[in-house]
Structure formats: C-alpha cells, structure tokens
Design an enzyme around this catalytic site. Structure first.
Site, PDB file in Angstrom:
ATOM      1  N   CYS A 110       0.814  -1.233   0.000  1.00  0.00           N
ATOM      2  CA  CYS A 110       0.000   0.000   0.000  1.00  0.00           C
ATOM      3  C   CYS A 110       0.839   1.271   0.000  1.00  0.00           C
ATOM      4  O   CYS A 110       0.334   2.345  -0.315  1.00  0.00           O
ATOM      5  CB  CYS A 110      -0.935   0.010   1.201  1.00  0.00           C
ATOM      6  SG  CYS A 110      -1.892  -1.493   1.342  1.00  0.00           S
ATOM      7  N   HIS A 244      -3.663   6.993   3.324  1.00  0.00           N
ATOM      8  CA  HIS A 244      -4.028   5.678   2.807  1.00  0.00           C
ATOM      9  C   HIS A 244      -5.457   5.380   3.270  1.00  0.00           C
ATOM     10  O   HIS A 244      -5.801   5.543   4.436  1.00  0.00           O
ATOM     11  CB  HIS A 244      -3.050   4.636   3.353  1.00  0.00           C
ATOM     12  CG  HIS A 244      -3.371   3.244   2.942  1.00  0.00           C
ATOM     13  ND1 HIS A 244      -3.884   2.933   1.704  1.00  0.00           N
ATOM     14  CD2 HIS A 244      -3.252   2.074   3.608  1.00  0.00           C
ATOM     15  CE1 HIS A 244      -4.053   1.625   1.627  1.00  0.00           C
ATOM     16  NE2 HIS A 244      -3.687   1.074   2.774  1.00  0.00           N
ATOM     17  N   ASN A 274     -10.116  -0.508   0.536  1.00  0.00           N
ATOM     18  CA  ASN A 274      -8.659  -0.392   0.489  1.00  0.00           C
ATOM     19  C   ASN A 274      -8.165  -0.943  -0.856  1.00  0.00           C
ATOM     20  O   ASN A 274      -8.274  -2.134  -1.112  1.00  0.00           O
ATOM     21  CB  ASN A 274      -8.071  -1.184   1.663  1.00  0.00           C
ATOM     22  CG  ASN A 274      -6.561  -1.108   1.731  1.00  0.00           C
ATOM     23  OD1 ASN A 274      -5.905  -0.688   0.783  1.00  0.00           O
ATOM     24  ND2 ASN A 274      -6.024  -1.538   2.848  1.00  0.00           N
TER      25      ASN A 274
HETATM   26  O1  UT7 Z   1      -3.399  -1.542   3.974  1.00  0.00           O
HETATM   27  C1  UT7 Z   1      -3.209  -2.231   5.173  1.00  0.00           C
HETATM   28  C2  UT7 Z   1      -4.241  -3.270   5.226  1.00  0.00           C
HETATM   29  N1  UT7 Z   1      -4.912  -3.548   6.436  1.00  0.00           N
HETATM   30  C3  UT7 Z   1      -5.528  -2.703   7.288  1.00  0.00           C
HETATM   31  O2  UT7 Z   1      -5.440  -1.528   7.241  1.00  0.00           O
HETATM   32  C4  UT7 Z   1      -6.367  -3.370   8.350  1.00  0.00           C
HETATM   33  C5  UT7 Z   1      -6.236  -2.712   9.709  1.00  0.00           C
HETATM   34  N2  UT7 Z   1      -7.191  -3.297  10.652  1.00  0.00           N
HETATM   35  C6  UT7 Z   1      -8.475  -2.959  10.667  1.00  0.00           C
HETATM   36  O3  UT7 Z   1      -8.911  -2.106   9.916  1.00  0.00           O
HETATM   37  C7  UT7 Z   1      -9.384  -3.616  11.703  1.00  0.00           C
HETATM   38  O4  UT7 Z   1      -8.576  -4.324  12.625  1.00  0.00           O
HETATM   39  C8  UT7 Z   1     -10.440  -4.569  11.069  1.00  0.00           C
HETATM   40  C9  UT7 Z   1     -11.455  -3.749  10.293  1.00  0.00           C
HETATM   41  C10 UT7 Z   1      -9.741  -5.553  10.147  1.00  0.00           C
HETATM   42  C11 UT7 Z   1     -11.171  -5.317  12.157  1.00  0.00           C
HETATM   43  O5  UT7 Z   1     -11.826  -4.417  13.043  1.00  0.00           O
HETATM   44  P1  UT7 Z   1     -11.776  -4.679  14.600  1.00  0.00           P
HETATM   45  O6  UT7 Z   1     -12.595  -3.643  15.242  1.00  0.00           O
HETATM   46  O7  UT7 Z   1     -10.338  -4.779  14.993  1.00  0.00           O
HETATM   47  O8  UT7 Z   1     -12.548  -6.054  14.747  1.00  0.00           O
HETATM   48  P2  UT7 Z   1     -12.003  -7.449  15.311  1.00  0.00           P
HETATM   49  O9  UT7 Z   1     -11.054  -8.058  14.327  1.00  0.00           O
HETATM   50  O10 UT7 Z   1     -11.517  -7.247  16.723  1.00  0.00           O
HETATM   51  O11 UT7 Z   1     -13.345  -8.307  15.318  1.00  0.00           O
HETATM   52  C12 UT7 Z   1     -14.426  -7.991  16.203  1.00  0.00           C
HETATM   53  C13 UT7 Z   1     -15.524  -9.008  15.979  1.00  0.00           C
HETATM   54  C14 UT7 Z   1     -15.037 -10.445  16.027  1.00  0.00           C
HETATM   55  O12 UT7 Z   1     -16.072 -11.214  16.674  1.00  0.00           O
HETATM   56  P3  UT7 Z   1     -15.918 -11.635  18.229  1.00  0.00           P
HETATM   57  O13 UT7 Z   1     -14.649 -12.444  18.285  1.00  0.00           O
HETATM   58  O14 UT7 Z   1     -15.826 -10.342  18.983  1.00  0.00           O
HETATM   59  O15 UT7 Z   1     -17.176 -12.401  18.464  1.00  0.00           O
HETATM   60  C15 UT7 Z   1     -14.944 -10.864  14.590  1.00  0.00           C
HETATM   61  O16 UT7 Z   1     -15.125 -12.248  14.412  1.00  0.00           O
HETATM   62  O17 UT7 Z   1     -16.090  -8.838  14.688  1.00  0.00           O
HETATM   63  C16 UT7 Z   1     -16.110 -10.098  13.992  1.00  0.00           C
HETATM   64  N3  UT7 Z   1     -15.959  -9.835  12.571  1.00  0.00           N
HETATM   65  C17 UT7 Z   1     -17.004  -9.563  11.756  1.00  0.00           C
HETATM   66  N4  UT7 Z   1     -18.320  -9.490  11.988  1.00  0.00           N
HETATM   67  C18 UT7 Z   1     -19.110  -9.167  10.950  1.00  0.00           C
HETATM   68  C19 UT7 Z   1     -14.823  -9.783  11.834  1.00  0.00           C
HETATM   69  N5  UT7 Z   1     -15.107  -9.488  10.566  1.00  0.00           N
HETATM   70  C20 UT7 Z   1     -16.435  -9.343  10.483  1.00  0.00           C
HETATM   71  C21 UT7 Z   1     -17.331  -9.032   9.442  1.00  0.00           C
HETATM   72  N6  UT7 Z   1     -18.645  -8.948   9.719  1.00  0.00           N
HETATM   73  N7  UT7 Z   1     -16.906  -8.765   8.176  1.00  0.00           N
END
Ligand code: UT7
Length: 323
Positions: A110, A244, A274
């Site tokens: 990225c 970004h 993204n």
């Molecule tokens: O260019 C670089 C590329 N990457 C990035 O920039 C990614 C950076 N990271 C992020 O943007 C965030 O960490 C994410 C958007 C990927 C995730 O957000 P988060 O607030 O950190 O969520 P999490 O991973 O802690 O997940 C929270 C909950 C989980 O459920 P439990 O364990 O709390 O029951 C996940 O299983 O949300 C669940 N979850 C979803 N639910 C519905 C994860 N993905 C999804 C989804 N829909 N698509």
C-alpha cells in the site's frame, strides 16, 4: 531540484460490490462494515484486466498533465502483482501507451505510490529525467480469500497514475520498512518445480487485522509528523492530508493524534475500500479533479502496508486555481 506533479488520472472497474451484496456471500452486515471500517462499497474487476486499467489511468494522467507518451523518460509501476511475473507491468504500460523510455515495477504494497515518488525524486535530482509516469495499482480481488469475512470486506480494485515534471514541489519524503511476514502476507501459491520439497500455499491474503491497525495508527502519526517537520513546516500549515484509505477509524485516530482538523483529511474509503497502492493516488486524483486542491496548497500524504512498509511526504500543489 525535485519535481512537480503535473497531472493525475485514475481507473477503477465498473462493477460496484455493495455491503449488502457481500452480506449474501459471507456472514457479515452493512452495519458492521460501516461502523468498523467506514466502507460502503468497492469496485471489483469482472471483465477489466489490470493492464486495461493501468493503461487507462496512465492515459488520463498524461492528458491531465499535457504530456505525451513520447516525452516520458521513465515509467514506474507500483503493484504487488502485475498481469505477468515478467514482463513488468511498467513495460506492458510502456508498450500500450506508445512510450519508449525505461520502465520497471516496485512492490511496497500500500505504500507503493510514495516509494515510487521517492525513487522518481532520485532520477530528477540526478537530472536523468524531465518527465516521469508513476502508475500505482493492485487487483486484490483475485488474491483475497472470499470466504474470510475478516478480510474480504476490506478491499477493492483500482488505482491511479501521476505524471511528474521538473520542479521544486517535493518538500520532504520518508520511507520505512520493518520486515514482517506474519501480520500481513500473500504467498505466491504456485511452484512448478518437481524438485521443490515444501507444500504449496493458496495465494490468498492473510492478515492479523488488529496488529495492522495498531501499526497503522502509529505509522500515520509518526510519518506525517516527521515529513512536516522535515519540510520545515508546522502542522497548521498543512492544507490537505491524503491518507491511505484503509479504514476511516485509522484516519480519524490519526487526525486526533496529529491535532489536524478531520475536514482536512481527504476521504473516499467509503466508495473504494482499500485499493492498496492505488489508494493514495486515487484520492489525490479525486482531490485534484474536484477542485479541492488549490495552487500553492501544502499536501501531506501517508501510507502503510505489507512489508511492513510506510511512506509519507509533503508536497506543494502546483496546479489549478490560486487559493
Ligand atoms: O493496507 C493495510 C491493510 N490492512 C488494514 O489496514 C487493516 C487494519 N485493521 C483494521 O482495519 C481492523 O482491525 C479490522 C477492520 C480488520 C477489524 O476491526 P476490529 O474492530 O479490529 O474487529 P475485530 O477483528 O476485533 O473483530 C471484532 C468481531 C469479532 O467477533 P468476536 O470475536 O468479537 O465475536 C470478529 O469475528 O467482529 C467479527 N468480525 C465480523 N463481523 C461481521 C470480523 N469481521 C467481520 C465481518 N462482519 N466482516
């Protein structure tokens, strides 16, 4: 001498994949995606190829700059995966637009656009070039695990190009890399050797989202602070930040950490998701063409991504209407 940005152009595929449609493919919903990422929709390649889109972006940028392909002295394409392993995507673009200059690819995920700007700067400083074309694009939809809801909702296809000419508008630029193949990785996936002793892995994106999130928030604040200081400027002198476009929460946290009003951050993550190395230049092109950027504006750009890499820079905008 550094360079001035003379023109920009973008290209994204026609098909728009909404959060609603994604909700029929994996267990997710519009509310989760919007509140956790800010993304509402993204463009996904169906009939378009990466080559068609890179060429479209290149031609749009050349037209916007008033530069012809024959005038180009260098083409750099930042991409994680060109149409072919070889020739490079930059060489394919060179042939398609009818240029004759050297051309090569750079892979900094990225952060690719800012890495490419820094490389181009070296050519201007050494007086080897008068006009450089940078095309930054990724086609992530073909390397995403469409069954993994934690990642497939985040990404989109597309990218953009910029034409650079001689000038003094790059005020500072900083690149970093911290080698890490654990938190964000896409393996090649194929190996044709009958002698190779390791298992093949699927060529899909693996990411520890929380780790990348923490890295990203820190990278944005550190990168922008350093580049603004290196330019001899104060934060309040920045007119526009082009970050970004990975997650609106990362952008908002950066605005808070940097004490820059949110309104100065150009955001289009809601419409594209993204797009990896396409992300910063797509936003730059939209800011350029919508008239958000005024001649003389101070722009800070910052990106982070797999590697783990970061890139940040401060440029003076030298196009369009006066402030
Ligand atoms: O260019 C670089 C590329 N990457 C990035 O920039 C990614 C950076 N990271 C992020 O943007 C965030 O960490 C994410 C958007 C990927 C995730 O957000 P988060 O607030 O950190 O969520 P999490 O991973 O802690 O997940 C929270 C909950 C989980 O459920 P439990 O364990 O709390 O029951 C996940 O299983 O949300 C669940 N979850 C979803 N639910 C519905 C994860 N993905 C999804 C989804 N829909 N698509």
């Amino acid at each position: 001498m550094s360079f001035s940005i003379l023109g920009t152009g973008k290209a994204v595929p026609e098909y728009v994949l909404t959060n609603e449609e994604l909700s029929t493919m994996v267990e997710t919903n519009d509310e989760w995606i919007r509140t956790r990422t800010g993304i509402q929709e993204r463009h996904i390649c169906k009939s378009e190829t990466l080559t068609e889109l890179t060429v479209k972006a290149a031609n749009a940028a050349l037209e916007n700059a008033g530069v012809s392909p024959e005038q180009l002295d260098l083409i750099i394409c930042s991409t994680m995966r060109g149409e072919n392993i070889t020739p490079s995507q930059a060489c394919v673009i060179q042939k398609e637009i009818g240029a004759t200059c050297p051309a090569f690819d750079v892979n900094a995920a990225c952060s690719g656009f800012i890495y490419a700007l820094d490389i181009a700067d070296g050519y201007f400083v050494r007086k080897k070039v008068r006009y450089v074309l940078i095309v930054s694009m990724d086609n992530l939809s073909n390397i995403i695990d469409w069954k993994d809801r934690a990642t497939c909702v985040l990404f989109g296809d597309g990218g953009a190009a910029a034409v650079l000419g001689e000038g003094d508008d790059l005020l500072s630029i900083n690149l970093t890399a911290v080698g890490n193949d654990k938190v964000l990785r896409i393996p090649h996936g194929t190996n044709s050797s009958p002698f190779y002793e390791h298992d093949e892995e699927r060529a899909v994106l693996h990411m520890e989202g929380n780790e990348v999130y923490k890295f990203a928030v820190n990278a944005m604040a550190t990168g922008i602070k350093k580049s603004v200081a290196d330019a001899g400027l104060e934060m309040k002198e920045v007119d526009c930040v082009i970050p970004h476009q990975a997650n609106i929460r990362i952008i908002n946290a950066s605005a808070k950490n940097l004490d820059i009003p949110k309104e100065k951050f150009f955001c289009n993550v809601m419409h594209y998701g993204n797009t990896s190395s396409g992300s910063v230049p797509i936003a730059l092109d939209e800011a350029n063409r919508s008239g958000v950027l005024k001649k003389g504006d101070i722009i800070a750009m910052c990106a982070f991504g797999a590697g783990l890499t970061t890139g940040s820079c401060v440029i003076r905008w030298n196009k369009g209407e006066e402030k």
